[in-house]
Each structure stands twice: as C-alpha cells, then as structure tokens.
Design a protein around this motif. Structure first.
Motif, mmCIF file in Angstrom:
data_model
loop_
_atom_site.group_PDB
_atom_site.id
_atom_site.type_symbol
_atom_site.label_atom_id
_atom_site.label_comp_id
_atom_site.label_asym_id
_atom_site.label_seq_id
_atom_site.Cartn_x
_atom_site.Cartn_y
_atom_site.Cartn_z
ATOM 1 N N ALA A 96 -8.942 -2.404 -10.629
ATOM 2 C CA ALA A 96 -7.493 -2.436 -10.431
ATOM 3 C C ALA A 96 -6.940 -1.018 -10.330
ATOM 4 O O ALA A 96 -6.108 -0.713 -9.469
ATOM 5 N N HIS A 97 -7.407 -0.150 -11.217
ATOM 6 C CA HIS A 97 -6.920 1.243 -11.230
ATOM 7 C C HIS A 97 -7.301 1.962 -9.936
ATOM 8 O O HIS A 97 -6.469 2.644 -9.325
ATOM 9 N N GLU A 98 -8.567 1.783 -9.506
ATOM 10 C CA GLU A 98 -9.043 2.479 -8.308
ATOM 11 C C GLU A 98 -8.335 1.988 -7.044
ATOM 12 O O GLU A 98 -8.159 2.744 -6.094
ATOM 13 N N LEU A 99 -7.939 0.727 -7.015
ATOM 14 C CA LEU A 99 -7.243 0.184 -5.852
ATOM 15 C C LEU A 99 -5.756 0.537 -5.840
ATOM 16 O O LEU A 99 -5.164 0.732 -4.783
ATOM 17 N N LYS A 100 -5.176 0.610 -7.028
ATOM 18 C CA LYS A 100 -3.728 0.877 -7.109
ATOM 19 C C LYS A 100 -3.378 2.247 -6.545
ATOM 20 O O LYS A 100 -2.357 2.405 -5.864
ATOM 21 N N ASN A 101 -4.194 3.239 -6.826
ATOM 22 C CA ASN A 101 -3.877 4.608 -6.388
ATOM 23 C C ASN A 101 -3.814 4.750 -4.864
ATOM 24 O O ASN A 101 -2.810 5.225 -4.321
ATOM 25 N N PRO A 102 -4.861 4.341 -4.121
ATOM 26 C CA PRO A 102 -4.765 4.474 -2.652
ATOM 27 C C PRO A 102 -3.681 3.597 -2.047
ATOM 28 O O PRO A 102 -3.054 3.989 -1.053
ATOM 29 N N ILE A 103 -3.442 2.426 -2.632
ATOM 30 C CA ILE A 103 -2.386 1.553 -2.112
ATOM 31 C C ILE A 103 -1.020 2.218 -2.287
ATOM 32 O O ILE A 103 -0.149 2.142 -1.420
ATOM 33 N N GLY A 104 -0.849 2.900 -3.415
ATOM 34 C CA GLY A 104 0.402 3.624 -3.658
ATOM 35 C C GLY A 104 0.606 4.734 -2.637
ATOM 36 O O GLY A 104 1.727 4.938 -2.137
ATOM 37 N N VAL A 105 -0.479 5.449 -2.321
ATOM 38 C CA VAL A 105 -0.405 6.525 -1.328
ATOM 39 C C VAL A 105 -0.057 5.955 0.050
ATOM 40 O O VAL A 105 0.795 6.493 0.771
ATOM 41 N N ILE A 106 -0.721 4.862 0.434
ATOM 42 C CA ILE A 106 -0.458 4.226 1.734
ATOM 43 C C ILE A 106 0.986 3.744 1.811
ATOM 44 O O ILE A 106 1.661 3.925 2.840
ATOM 45 N N LYS A 131 5.206 -4.882 3.952
ATOM 46 C CA LYS A 131 5.263 -6.196 3.306
ATOM 47 C C LYS A 131 3.877 -6.628 2.826
ATOM 48 O O LYS A 131 3.713 -7.154 1.719
ATOM 49 N N ASN A 132 2.866 -6.380 3.643
ATOM 50 C CA ASN A 132 1.502 -6.766 3.265
ATOM 51 C C ASN A 132 0.909 -5.841 2.209
ATOM 52 O O ASN A 132 0.067 -6.265 1.418
ATOM 53 N N ILE A 133 1.351 -4.584 2.192
ATOM 54 C CA ILE A 133 0.934 -3.678 1.113
ATOM 55 C C ILE A 133 1.457 -4.198 -0.230
ATOM 56 O O ILE A 133 0.746 -4.219 -1.235
ATOM 57 N N GLU A 134 2.719 -4.612 -0.243
ATOM 58 C CA GLU A 134 3.312 -5.161 -1.461
ATOM 59 C C GLU A 134 2.595 -6.438 -1.893
ATOM 60 O O GLU A 134 2.366 -6.675 -3.084
ATOM 61 N N ARG A 135 2.217 -7.256 -0.911
ATOM 62 C CA ARG A 135 1.483 -8.489 -1.215
ATOM 63 C C ARG A 135 0.128 -8.162 -1.827
ATOM 64 O O ARG A 135 -0.306 -8.791 -2.804
ATOM 65 N N LEU A 136 -0.565 -7.170 -1.266
ATOM 66 C CA LEU A 136 -1.871 -6.765 -1.787
ATOM 67 C C LEU A 136 -1.743 -6.219 -3.205
ATOM 68 O O LEU A 136 -2.596 -6.485 -4.062
ATOM 69 N N SER A 137 -0.676 -5.485 -3.473
ATOM 70 C CA SER A 137 -0.442 -4.957 -4.826
ATOM 71 C C SER A 137 -0.288 -6.090 -5.830
ATOM 72 O O SER A 137 -0.810 -6.022 -6.955
ATOM 73 N N ARG A 138 0.416 -7.147 -5.429
ATOM 74 C CA ARG A 138 0.598 -8.292 -6.331
ATOM 75 C C ARG A 138 -0.735 -9.000 -6.574
ATOM 76 O O ARG A 138 -1.017 -9.443 -7.694
ATOM 77 N N ILE A 139 -1.563 -9.094 -5.539
ATOM 78 C CA ILE A 139 -2.867 -9.737 -5.687
ATOM 79 C C ILE A 139 -3.748 -8.957 -6.655
ATOM 80 O O ILE A 139 -4.425 -9.535 -7.517
ATOM 81 N N ILE A 140 -3.743 -7.636 -6.533
ATOM 82 C CA ILE A 140 -4.541 -6.792 -7.437
ATOM 83 C C ILE A 140 -4.085 -6.973 -8.879
ATOM 84 O O ILE A 140 -4.898 -7.090 -9.805
#
Length: 301
Positions: A96-106, A131-140
């Motif tokens: 979760a931590h490793e995915l959150k950081n790049p998603i935040g940058v994107i 919109k899909n970035i936000e959706r992916l964040s919720r999934i993570i």
C-alpha cells in the motif's frame, strides 16, 4: 513440576522436579504467578505470551493455558502462525505504501497538466485519468484495510458518514459493469447521515452491489436502499438455489450458476460477513432461483 509430555521435553528438556517458575521464562510471567497463587481466582487462565525455550535456545510465541483445578499448564506453540500473520500484515502495509507514493506523484502531475491545458478535449481526457487515479487510490486503501480486517488488527472507527456521497462513490467504482450490462441502479436513500466506519460500510455496499450486478440479467435493475436501520441491495437476476444458500458466505465458494455467469474469487460475501461481524451488523439474505436476490445488512442486531 511432576510430569511433562514428550513435546514439552523438546522445548524445555528433562525438567520433572523443577520449579515451574525457574523453568519457564515468560514476558507476562506475573499473569501465571497470580493465577497459581490466587486462591479465589478463575479456574482457567489463558493468555498469549513469548516464552523462552531452553532446549531450542530461543523465544517462541505460545498460547498459555493454566487449568487451576487440576494443576495443569498447557502451552501451544503459535510461533509460525504469528510469523505468517506479521508477514502478511507487513506485506500489505508495504504494498500500500509503495503504491500510494507514485500514485500521488501521478495525480499531482495530471492536476498541473489540467491547469495548463486549454484544449477542452484534452482537459476531458485528463479529467478521466484523474478520476481513475482516485478510483485506484480507493482500491489500494480497501486492500490495505481488508487485509488488516482479515488479520484481526483493524479496529472499527465511528465517524459521520455522508450516505449519498458514499453511494455515489461506490456506483462510480462500478460504472464500467453498470454500463456494460445496461443496468439501472435505483437509489432509495432514506437517511442523510449514518454514524459508523466508512471503510466497512463502503466495502459491504460495494461487494453486495458488485455481486448484484454480476448476477443480474442485462437491461434489468438493482435497488439500493439505505435507512437509519439497514442497508439492502436487491437484484432481479439468477438468484440462489435453496440448497446453496447455507454456503454462500464461505470463502472461495461460488454457486455453479454463478461460475457460469461471471468470473470472481468467491471472497466478496465472505468479506461482507466478516466486516459485518466486526461492526456488529447482522446480514440476512432472501433469494429465489431465477427470480432474484436481496441482501439486507441490519446496523443494530
């Protein structure tokens, strides 16, 4: 100590005749001392603790159970189970931590591009990406919380939940499936706010709605109803045969009809049941084969 079994010898050696408090080194040794010497205490004392094994030369994690009336101490080695539990927990948090950081940058980069872009068509594309970035964040976040819940380390929170906003987020997550099957989702929202854990309520609703959509016929409808007392999701799809109903909350179990109609892991309803128990909710199901199914989650048992 007057008698030990073979397994105890593997951990503590030949120790008949030794004083139990000289033999066992426990982190919570005071609990055992109090249990042995308390004349009016509980007949059975049970706790988990780290215990030093003199024979194996290391600390092990045991379930310790003292039966006072017969003077028997039972130790069950839970070291491997504890290790796997901690490993899964650490892995979930790490992912979760490793995915959150790049998603935040994107997300930040997309926001900057939207601010600088003047072409309307390109702005619309970037908006869909956002919109899909936000959706992916919720999934993570869901993956992280569900793992914690399954490992028994998630503590439900009490917060004020905007019900309509929550429903819109869930419907938005499932927009692709809704559009593909051309299903009308009817929202009968009869309460504005609820007090509870937003993650638990959202995950329960998402799993129930996802199942309803998967097992509905095309061009049909699904009804989501939420009141101050319960949440229900009703579909008019394939339904569940009576003989299959007792097993639907088992992990990985899927009905033969469900397997033929849609792909899935068989974990959705197991998660619903687990989270409902965690939040002290009650789940009920009504279903007729080839007519439809209705799941109701009562907030007060």
């Amino acid at each position: 100590m007057s008698e030990i079994n073979k397994k105890a010898k593997e951990y503590f050696g030949e120790c008949v005749g030794a004083d139990i408090f000289d033999l066992l080194i426990l982190e919570k040794g005071n609990l055992l001392v109090d249990a042995v010497h308390d004349g009016e205490g509980k007949d059975v004392v049970e706790f988990e603790d780290k215990v030093f094994s003199s024979k194996k030369g290391g600390w092990f994690f045991f379930r310790v159970r003292y039966l006072k009336d017969v003077g028997v101490l039972i130790l069950k080695d839970k070291t491997q189970e504890k290790y796997l539990h901690d490993t899964k927990m650490n892995m979930s948090v790490l992912i979760a931590h490793e995915l959150k950081n790049p998603i935040g940058v994107i997300s930040s980069a997309v926001s900057e591009l939207m601010e600088e872009e003047e072409d309307i068509s390109k702005i619309e594309i970037l908006a869909r990406v956002q919109k899909n970035i936000e959706r992916l964040s919720r999934i993570i976040q869901q993956i992280e919380y569900i793992t914690m819940a399954q490992l028994g380390v998630y503590t439900p929170k009490v917060e004020k939940i905007d019900v309509r906003k929550l429903v819109e987020l869930v419907v938005d997550d499932l927009e692709g499936l809704i559009n593909t099957k051309r299903i009308e989702v009817l929202k009968e929202i009869k309460v504005d706010f609820l007090n509870g854990d937003q993650f638990i309520l959202r995950t329960i609703l998402r799993n129930l709605l996802s199942n309803a959509l998967k097992y509905s016929f095309e061009n049909s409808k699904v009804i989501v109803e939420i009141t101050k007392d319960y949440l229900s999701v009703r579909d008019f799809g394939v339904g569940i045969p009576d003989e299959e109903l007792p097993r639907i909350f088992e992990r990985f179990y899927r009905t033969p009809t469900g397997v033929r109609m849609s792909t899935g892991s068989g974990l959705g309803l197991a998660v619903v049941k687990h989270l409902s128990n965690l939040a002290s909710y009650k789940v009920e199901v009504e279903s007729q084969h080839m007519i439809g199914t209705k799941f109701t989650v009562y907030f007060n048992k």
